[in-house]
Design an enzyme around this catalytic site. Structure first.
Site, PDB file in Angstrom:
ATOM      1  N   LEU A   1       2.287  -5.886  61.785  1.00  0.00           N
ATOM      2  CA  LEU A   1       1.102  -6.593  62.173  1.00  0.00           C
ATOM      3  C   LEU A   1       1.097  -7.786  60.937  1.00  0.00           C
ATOM      4  O   LEU A   1       0.484  -8.837  61.400  1.00  0.00           O
ATOM      5  CB  LEU A   1      -0.008  -5.902  62.299  1.00  0.00           C
ATOM      6  CG  LEU A   1       0.103  -4.969  63.492  1.00  0.00           C
ATOM      7  CD1 LEU A   1      -1.109  -3.908  63.369  1.00  0.00           C
ATOM      8  CD2 LEU A   1       0.150  -5.576  64.677  1.00  0.00           C
TER       9      LEU A   1
ATOM     10  N   GLY B   1       0.524  -9.647  49.396  1.00  0.00           N
ATOM     11  CA  GLY B   1       0.465  -8.699  48.243  1.00  0.00           C
ATOM     12  C   GLY B   1       0.212  -7.328  48.328  1.00  0.00           C
ATOM     13  O   GLY B   1       0.407  -6.412  47.314  1.00  0.00           O
TER      14      GLY B   1
ATOM     15  N   GLY C   1       0.799  -5.101  50.514  1.00  0.00           N
ATOM     16  CA  GLY C   1       1.754  -4.326  51.251  1.00  0.00           C
ATOM     17  C   GLY C   1       2.007  -4.863  52.715  1.00  0.00           C
ATOM     18  O   GLY C   1       1.759  -5.864  53.001  1.00  0.00           O
TER      19      GLY C   1
ATOM     20  N   VAL D   1       1.538  -4.168  56.976  1.00  0.00           N
ATOM     21  CA  VAL D   1       0.615  -3.385  58.126  1.00  0.00           C
ATOM     22  C   VAL D   1       1.230  -2.946  59.469  1.00  0.00           C
ATOM     23  O   VAL D   1       2.176  -4.316  59.779  1.00  0.00           O
ATOM     24  CB  VAL D   1      -0.709  -3.797  58.319  1.00  0.00           C
ATOM     25  CG1 VAL D   1      -1.428  -2.965  59.330  1.00  0.00           C
ATOM     26  CG2 VAL D   1      -1.241  -3.980  56.839  1.00  0.00           C
TER      27      VAL D   1
ATOM     28  N   ASP E   1     -13.416  -6.565  48.567  1.00  0.00           N
ATOM     29  CA  ASP E   1     -12.444  -7.574  49.271  1.00  0.00           C
ATOM     30  C   ASP E   1     -13.038  -8.268  50.466  1.00  0.00           C
ATOM     31  O   ASP E   1     -12.098  -8.170  51.370  1.00  0.00           O
ATOM     32  CB  ASP E   1     -11.142  -6.722  49.271  1.00  0.00           C
ATOM     33  CG  ASP E   1      -9.680  -7.767  49.099  1.00  0.00           C
ATOM     34  OD1 ASP E   1     -10.242  -8.926  48.754  1.00  0.00           O
ATOM     35  OD2 ASP E   1      -8.859  -7.549  49.752  1.00  0.00           O
TER      36      ASP E   1
END
Length: 630
Positions: free
Chosen positions: A348, A352, A354, A356, A467
């Site tokens: 998806l 940075g 990772g 998904v 975030d």
């Protein structure tokens, strides 16, 4: 005089006797109107829902009943009893709940599922013109409905916030004490709901099936229903599912006007669906068993070799202390199968943080998003996992549900509820996407603000997201904004001071005080929310190195244009003329207010939601007010 009164009462009762109630010991040939998920089984079981999520079902007695002689009269006494059972998808996490309801109409297609229980929507919730009386049997803890827990009974009048509620229980006649009942146990429970039109008292009583009706009611609400119930009303049931489903079964139902409701014949009620029966030994097994054992010996070595290879393939890191979080942990094998081996076609997004992946859990068929994060250091892992377990308890319509985690070697895998429309930033900045109109954007903004208020003030602990940005706002199937990615979140108790931590997040959204104190607060989240507001209104990223130097920092560029009286030049040109001027000005100014360099000058999330909902005026900005980057 007494004879006249007696004659009048007798004639009055005879006038209603043709349509004053009914009794269904099972629902074969029952006169019911069904819609949505509701259906009848072949053996006469009324099923209000099925495995569908975010959906609803309704079942009403087909004919309206007369609750008043005339609109000006008081409501006639009535009583009902029914037997229900709830079988959830997960033992501790089921659908939204179901209700017994009196409604002026059988058509509730305008209603929403989830915590709206298939009765109301965002527009009519709480409005007196609904003329809805419902008794809810709620199996989810929804802050929006002010629920007391995820296993309660409540009396709802014209809205989803209960006038009176209590944890599900029955009063024992032996010791006059309440005994807890689990609504989602899968066991049949009998309910009695009675309204005394003379004393104007509404009682709700529960009991395990086959138990006598308790003398004491669970709920007892003094109320005059004359302004709520119309002279003719429909009686029935409504049920709703959310991100998980439950089966809601009604086994039998009896209803009576101005009198004691007839008892159900419990021995005639249909049986609940049973799990598959265990296989019986067959004669063939005794014949083939010796042959099977011989073959088994020959292939054992090969099987053991395959097992060792698969064990290595699916090996994961698990320590003794993680047993405390067993219900939040997924096996790596589950997630591997769910994502097709983490193949690129299920990817998806990547960055940075990772990668998904989209997946479908093999057993439950629930769609999930699996985030793979590098986690080489063991320092603080236990606290990090404990926070993940706590965050998994969050329940809000504008938060993406964190379902659990898995640890394998040097990585951590976080499992989230899947959002079919992807991230908001792909609509704001991606090419090939249809631009969002202003109504959609403003609805998303208000939703994210509501979710943040819940994190900061309304949950058991304070949650700092750390975030907040458009790429971490996901859109569900109805284009509702859902705040996601709690991998960086920090928790602390209400009233306690946040601790020093590493500064993490995204440049352009980091509050200036973080560089000095390294302490995240709700105010630092508000700063990031301000940058997010400007992103949505302007259709530009918070930091854009490709722009001229004066335009690279969005908050400074908006502030400069506001000082020059050119605030509207900052709106996203893709909006065209399709926007509400007052709302757009509010969002732009609120973005600047949230981005002020002093934490004490920024509003709280509760104040922000009040500004967005028009419940409080926005405080003024001043031209000489410094911006964060000035």
């Amino acid at each position: 005089m007494g004879l006249k009164i007696f004659t009048w009462v007798l004639l009055w009762k005879l006038a209603f006797s043709a349509n004053d109630g009914f009794t269904f010991n099972g629902f074969n040939s029952a006169n019911l109107s069904l819609d949505g998920l509701a259906a009848l089984s072949s053996d006469g079981l009324l099923k209000l829902t099925n495995v569908s999520k975010h959906a609803q079902g309704h079942a009403f007695f087909s004919l309206p009943l007369q609750f008043k002689k005339s609109p000006a009269d008081s409501v006639i006494s009535f009583s009902t009893t029914f037997v229900f059972a709830i079988v959830p998808e997960y033992p501790t996490f089921g659908g939204a709940g179901f209700t017994f309801v009196l409604s002026p109409s059988k058509d509730l297609s305008h209603a929403l599922p989830n915590y709206f229980l298939g009765l109301f929507n965002m527009t009519n919730n709480g409005k007196p013109y609904n003329h809805i009386l419902a008794v809810e049997f709620d199996t989810s803890h929804s802050p929006e409905a002010h629920d007391i827990d995820n296993n309660h009974v409540g009396i709802d009048i014209n809205g989803l916030i209960s006038n009176q509620s209590a944890p599900a229980a029955f009063k024992s006649d032996a010791d006059d004490q309440f005994k807890n009942l689990s609504l989602s146990s899968g066991n049949p429970i009998q309910v009695w709901i009675e309204y005394d039109g003379i004393d104007m008292q509404l009682n709700v009583t529960l009991s395990p099936l086959w138990g006598p009706k308790p003398k004491g009611a669970l709920l007892s609400l003094p109320i005059n229903l004359s302004s709520i119930i119309l002279d003719h009303m429909y009686v029935g049931f409504s049920a709703s599912t959310g991100i998980a489903y439950s089966y809601y079964y009604i086994l039998g139902w009896s209803f009576k006007m101005y009198g004691e409701v007839p008892e159900l014949n419990l021995s005639k009620l249909p049986s609940l669906p049973q799990p598959l029966a265990s296989f019986e030994k067959s004669k063939a097994l005794s014949i083939w068993l010796p042959i099977f054992l011989s073959v088994l010996v020959l292939v054992t070595a090969a099987i053991l070799k395959l097992i060792m290879m698969r064990k290595e393939k699916f090996s994961e890191l698990q320590e003794d202390w993680e047993l405390d979080f067993g219900s939040n942990r997924f096996s790596y094998k589950q997630l591997y199968k769910a994502t097709g081996g983490f193949k690129d076609k299920y990817l998806l997004g990547a960055g940075g943080f990772g990668r998904v992946y989209r997946g479908v859990l093999p057993a439950s068929k629930v769609e999930v998003a699996v985030k793979r994060i590098s986690h080489e250091s063991r320092q603080g892992v236990r606290e990090f996992v404990a926070e993940i377990a706590s965050l998994g308890k969050l329940r809000h319509r504008n938060l993406v549900q964190l379902l659990g985690y898995c640890r394998r070697k040097g990585e951590l895998l976080l499992v989230y509820e899947y959002m079919p429309n992807g991230s908001l930033d792909s609509f704001l900045f991606g090419e090939g996407k249809q631009a969002l109109n202003w109504g959609q954007r403003f609805h998303i903004i208000k939703g994210v603000a509501s979710g943040l208020q819940y994190l900061h003030e309304d949950w058991d602990q304070v949650v700092i997201h750390r975030d907040i940005k458009a790429s971490n706002v996901l859109l569900d199937s109805d284009m509702n904004g859902r705040l996601s990615d709690f991998g960086l979140a920090k928790l602390y108790d209400h009233g306690s001071a946040p601790q020093t931590t590493n500064v993490v997040g995204t440049f352009g959204f980091l509050a200036p005080e973080l560089a000095r104190t390294c302490k995240v607060t709700t105010s630092s989240d508000v700063f990031a929310f301000g940058a997010f507001l400007l992103e949505v209104a302007c259709g530009r990223r918070a930091i854009d190195a490709n722009k001229q130097e004066i335009e690279q920092v969005l908050v400074d560029w908006v502030f400069a244009n506001w000082r020059m009286g050119k605030l509207f030049e900052m709106k996203d040109p893709r909006l065209g003329e399709d926007y509400v001027e007052e709302e757009l000005v509010l969002v732009l100014k609120l973005g600047l207010l949230c981005s002020l360099p002093s934490p004490s000058a920024r509003p709280s999330m509760r104040q922000i939601t009040q500004f967005l909902n028009g419940d409080a005026p926005l405080p003024p900005l001043f031209p000489d007010q410094p911006t964060c980057w000035s």
